[in-house]
Design an enzyme around this catalytic site. Structure first.
Site, PDB file in Angstrom:
ATOM      1  N   ASP A 134       0.877  -0.973  -0.160  1.00  0.00           N
ATOM      2  CA  ASP A 134      -0.098   0.005  -0.224  1.00  0.00           C
ATOM      3  C   ASP A 134       0.641   1.228   0.230  1.00  0.00           C
ATOM      4  O   ASP A 134       0.444   2.183  -0.989  1.00  0.00           O
ATOM      5  CB  ASP A 134      -0.926  -0.044   0.827  1.00  0.00           C
ATOM      6  CG  ASP A 134      -1.849   1.371   0.999  1.00  0.00           C
ATOM      7  OD1 ASP A 134      -1.936   1.260   0.070  1.00  0.00           O
ATOM      8  OD2 ASP A 134      -2.118   1.847   2.600  1.00  0.00           O
ATOM      9  N   CYS A 198     -22.914   5.661  -5.075  1.00  0.00           N
ATOM     10  CA  CYS A 198     -22.130   5.708  -4.691  1.00  0.00           C
ATOM     11  C   CYS A 198     -22.560   7.511  -4.136  1.00  0.00           C
ATOM     12  O   CYS A 198     -23.185   8.173  -4.858  1.00  0.00           O
ATOM     13  CB  CYS A 198     -20.664   6.293  -5.547  1.00  0.00           C
ATOM     14  SG  CYS A 198     -19.452   8.006  -4.525  1.00  0.00           S
ATOM     15  N   CYS A 214     -15.061  11.542  -3.368  1.00  0.00           N
ATOM     16  CA  CYS A 214     -14.964  10.075  -2.997  1.00  0.00           C
ATOM     17  C   CYS A 214     -15.089  10.384  -1.392  1.00  0.00           C
ATOM     18  O   CYS A 214     -14.290  11.559  -0.619  1.00  0.00           O
ATOM     19  CB  CYS A 214     -13.801   9.130  -3.090  1.00  0.00           C
ATOM     20  SG  CYS A 214     -14.311   7.485  -1.889  1.00  0.00           S
TER      21      CYS A 214
END
Length: 348
Positions: A134, A198, A214
């Site tokens: 990550d 969303c 987001c």
């Protein structure tokens, strides 16, 4: 008796170490990833994530980061939830934390097991290697798709036929020439459930994400005030958002029993009371979120998020604690508290 191939031994060892998915790709197996990355950055869709821009040249391909790499071993560790991630929607007095952050810090857990696999492989095959989880400039999702773990769905996250959308990804770069697996095949079909789910319309088109819209970005990566246009849509989400993942039909194949025990949710993080979060000081924040990936955002950002959630809660009893935040040391928290009070008192 014929000795098992190295690739098979890698898969077996990865399974022993808790990885639910493993695949192999050549280091040059995701050639379009660089083009898509640069387009995304050029459009400004990475928002405040300046490190994406600064290290884009290293993300372009594995060899851009380490020229000696020949093969990539892509791995996935399941964190499939036992409970419905959307069950707390509309519960005004509590905050919603993304499934992946309710247990132990995946960076530590996955990195530890990757290192164990790497030590075994270096000893068994006498090779050089590097492990990544990550935080490194690695394109884990395109590489995982190239290695056959699944495909990048319309929500841009990896989808697995076996594990759904609930996989922590890691990668091992190695100098070995390993036999590659068949790439993943896109099985989204005509489904657009993630796009419709969303709350902030963060997908300008299927397979494209505008991070600036987001909720995961807004509550985790974004340090300033949350834009007014998204505050109501955030609801009671205080760290991340699972909506686009949770509605994916492929999740019906994910087995929560396969998830690493380290990722089992901590009781205090499954439905934390907003009143408690609003009262956190730095010491309290560090105590509550010790060993959690949430600790990286710091107290101020968490209290900012909880304040926005409080403004959306409809719980007028939260006004007194919000009023105390009007004198907070952090200007962003003070502004959010003012907005939340107005929202609760019917003036927002």
């Amino acid at each position: 008796m014929r000795e098992d191939k190295l690739e098979d031994r890698i898969r077996a060892k990865a399974g022993e170490l808790g990885f639910a998915a493993v695949g192999i790709a050549r280091a040059d197996a995701a050639p379009r990833a660089a083009e898509r990355l640069h387009q995304w950055i050029a459009e400004g869709r990475h928002g405040d994530m300046i490190w994406m821009e600064e290290r884009a040249h290293q993300r372009e391909a594995p060899a851009s980061l380490w020229p000696a790499v020949r093969s990539v071993i892509a791995l996935g560790m399941s964190y499939a939830p036992a409970a419905d991630p959307l069950r707390l929607a509309g519960e005004g007095e509590v905050g919603r934390i993304s499934v992946y952050a309710q247990g132990g810090d995946y960076h530590d857990v996955v990195k530890r097991q990757l290192k164990a696999l790497g030590r075994w492989l270096a000893s068994d095959a006498r090779c050089d290697l590097k492990v990544f989880v990550d935080t490194a400039p690695v394109m884990e999702k395109p590489l995982a798709e190239a290695a056959g773990l699944g495909w990048q769905g319309k929500h841009t996250n990896l989808v697995s036929r076996d594990e759904g959308s609930w996989l922590f990804l890691g990668a091992i770069y190695t100098t070995l020439d390993l036999a590659p697996d068949r790439p993943g095949r896109d099985l989204c079909g005509s489904c657009d459930a993630c796009q419709r789910a969303c709350p902030t319309a963060a997908f300008p088109a299927p397979y494209r994400l505008d991070a600036r819209r987001c909720i995961s970005y807004l509550t985790i990566e974004h340090a300033g005030p949350i834009p007014d246009e998204f505050r109501r849509a955030i609801g009671n989400r205080i760290y991340g958002c699972d909506d686009c993942l949770a509605v994916c039909p492929w999740n019906k194949f994910a087995a929560s029993a396969a998830a690493n025990l380290a990722f089992q949710p901590r009781a205090e993080l499954t439905a934390p009371a907003l009143a408690d979060l609003l009262s956190l000081d730095d010491a309290g924040f560090r105590q509550v979120f010790a060993g959690s990936p949430i600790k990286r955002i710091g107290r101020n950002r968490m209290v900012r998020n909880a304040t926005i959630a409080a403004g959306n809660s409809g719980v007028v009893a939260l006004v007194p604690v919000l009023e105390r935040l009007l004198a907070d040391d952090d200007a962003v928290v003070r502004e959010a508290a003012g907005w939340a009070i107005e929202a609760l008192m019917g003036e927002g």
